[in-house]
Design a protein around this motif. Sequence first.
Motif, short mmCIF file in Angstrom:
data_model
loop_
_atom_site.label_atom_id
_atom_site.label_comp_id
_atom_site.label_asym_id
_atom_site.label_seq_id
_atom_site.Cartn_x
_atom_site.Cartn_y
_atom_site.Cartn_z
N THR A 165 -0.71 1.73 95.60
CA THR A 165 0.70 1.99 95.30
C THR A 165 1.09 3.44 95.60
O THR A 165 2.26 3.73 95.83
CB THR A 165 1.04 1.66 93.83
OG1 THR A 165 0.08 2.26 92.97
CG2 THR A 165 1.07 0.17 93.60
N ILE B 37 2.86 3.64 98.88
CA ILE B 37 4.16 2.98 99.03
C ILE B 37 5.25 3.94 98.61
O ILE B 37 5.38 4.28 97.44
CB ILE B 37 4.23 1.70 98.18
CG1 ILE B 37 3.09 0.74 98.55
CG2 ILE B 37 5.58 1.01 98.36
CD1 ILE B 37 2.97 -0.44 97.62
N TYR C 127 10.42 1.69 94.45
CA TYR C 127 10.46 0.74 95.57
C TYR C 127 10.82 -0.66 95.06
O TYR C 127 10.63 -0.99 93.89
CB TYR C 127 9.12 0.70 96.32
CG TYR C 127 7.92 0.23 95.52
CD1 TYR C 127 7.56 -1.12 95.50
CD2 TYR C 127 7.14 1.13 94.79
CE1 TYR C 127 6.45 -1.56 94.78
CE2 TYR C 127 6.04 0.70 94.07
CZ TYR C 127 5.70 -0.65 94.07
OH TYR C 127 4.60 -1.09 93.35
N ALA D 222 10.12 -4.71 95.61
CA ALA D 222 9.11 -5.62 96.17
C ALA D 222 9.76 -6.97 96.41
O ALA D 222 10.50 -7.48 95.57
CB ALA D 222 7.94 -5.78 95.20
N CYS E 232 12.88 2.21 99.63
CA CYS E 232 11.70 1.57 100.21
C CYS E 232 11.51 0.14 99.71
O CYS E 232 11.89 -0.20 98.58
CB CYS E 232 10.45 2.38 99.88
SG CYS E 232 10.50 4.07 100.49
N TYR F 277 8.48 -3.05 99.53
CA TYR F 277 7.14 -3.60 99.78
C TYR F 277 7.31 -5.08 100.05
O TYR F 277 7.84 -5.82 99.20
CB TYR F 277 6.18 -3.39 98.61
CG TYR F 277 4.80 -3.93 98.94
CD1 TYR F 277 3.92 -3.18 99.70
CD2 TYR F 277 4.41 -5.22 98.55
CE1 TYR F 277 2.68 -3.67 100.06
CE2 TYR F 277 3.17 -5.72 98.90
CZ TYR F 277 2.31 -4.94 99.66
OH TYR F 277 1.08 -5.44 100.03
N PHE G 115 6.90 -1.40 103.77
CA PHE G 115 5.45 -1.36 103.57
C PHE G 115 4.92 -2.78 103.40
O PHE G 115 5.53 -3.61 102.72
CB PHE G 115 5.10 -0.52 102.34
CG PHE G 115 5.48 0.93 102.47
CD1 PHE G 115 4.57 1.86 102.89
CD2 PHE G 115 6.79 1.33 102.19
CE1 PHE G 115 4.93 3.20 103.01
CE2 PHE G 115 7.16 2.67 102.31
CZ PHE G 115 6.23 3.61 102.73
N THR G 116 3.78 -3.05 104.03
CA THR G 116 3.09 -4.33 103.89
C THR G 116 1.62 -4.05 103.61
O THR G 116 1.18 -2.89 103.66
CB THR G 116 3.20 -5.18 105.18
OG1 THR G 116 2.43 -4.54 106.22
CG2 THR G 116 4.65 -5.32 105.63
N SER G 117 0.87 -5.10 103.35
CA SER G 117 -0.57 -4.91 103.14
C SER G 117 -1.22 -4.27 104.35
O SER G 117 -2.14 -3.45 104.22
CB SER G 117 -1.24 -6.25 102.83
OG SER G 117 -1.03 -7.17 103.89
N GLU H 54 -1.60 -7.80 95.61
CA GLU H 54 -0.18 -7.78 95.91
C GLU H 54 0.66 -8.15 94.69
O GLU H 54 1.75 -7.61 94.49
CB GLU H 54 0.13 -8.73 97.07
CG GLU H 54 -0.37 -8.22 98.41
CD GLU H 54 0.42 -8.75 99.58
OE1 GLU H 54 1.04 -7.93 100.29
OE2 GLU H 54 0.44 -9.98 99.77
N ILE I 188 0.90 -5.05 92.70
CA ILE I 188 1.85 -4.12 93.33
C ILE I 188 3.28 -4.54 93.00
O ILE I 188 4.13 -3.70 92.70
CB ILE I 188 1.62 -4.08 94.85
CG1 ILE I 188 0.30 -3.37 95.17
CG2 ILE I 188 2.78 -3.40 95.57
CD1 ILE I 188 -0.12 -3.45 96.63
N CYS I 189 3.55 -5.84 93.02
CA CYS I 189 4.89 -6.34 92.72
C CYS I 189 5.24 -6.12 91.24
O CYS I 189 6.40 -5.88 90.89
CB CYS I 189 5.00 -7.82 93.06
SG CYS I 189 5.01 -8.16 94.83
#
Length: 288
Positions: free
Chosen positions: A122, A125, A131, A133, A185, A187, A211-213, A236, A239-240
């Motif tokens: 993170t 990101i 950001y 998601a 931003c 994700y 941003f992606t994996s 993921e 991250i979300c």
Amino acid sequence: MLSQVVPVATIEAFKRVCNQNNIKVILWPMEATKYEIVKKLIYTDIIDVDLPSKDKVTILEHTQIDQMVSITENESCVALSIDGLEQAIKFVDSKQLGQLQHLADKHLTPSPNIVHIANDLTKKICPGRRYLAYHWRNKTAEMACFFGHERHENECAWRRKEIRKFAEISAEAVTDLMKSEQIECIYLACPLWALEMVDILSKRIPRASIFTSGDILGSKKYKTLLDDYYKLSLVEQEICLRAAVFVASHDSSWSKFVVANREANGKTNYNIKTLVKLPHDLPPGLIR
């Protein structure tokens, strides 16, 4: 551990008490069509639970908790279809649901390894800034049009056109939301075969803000995550969970898990279905 939260019986204890003659099975129309197959392949063949035949089950269109009580109050064993619970029965109101989600969240502890990886990733990101998601997923495209595309190529050709149209519409809605929330931003949580969405988003916001994996797994330390979809999926989700705003994919259990966790912690969520309006030439079922 689960029994510390709710009463739990083992499969063996269930089988000692319940059998085909005293199990009340309640289904909703969607599950009724596949009942006999599920009954044999899972309950009979795998866990050896003998459920009644379809002609002896109760099929309901809609119901409330008081109706459920009247149907089951004299039954010693009751089986409810899982999908139907969400779509056709309301056990609690929104306030009670929030309380249950908060209670469940207190007992859900993510893997320390997943948390450690998410802590590192993170940081890459939109460093230091909020950001959004977005879980971009289309079930139509996956099993039939990616893994099994050789068998469905004719059908997939027109599906891809529809999905492309929806991708454009949803990208517009999500980037508009970013502007209203004053977030720079995004994700994009999506399968690796769906990264065309990055190009579509890039027409509306700078590529450096997406941003992606693939963007954050550049080092050898985490590159192996790309070979493990399950572990990558857990990362993921984490991250979300940490995003300022989350946009869920409609009718996705992956998204629903993230939303439930975020709601339990008072975080902002949207569903893509509520953000977009499909034109008349796209089928309603496309939003999945």
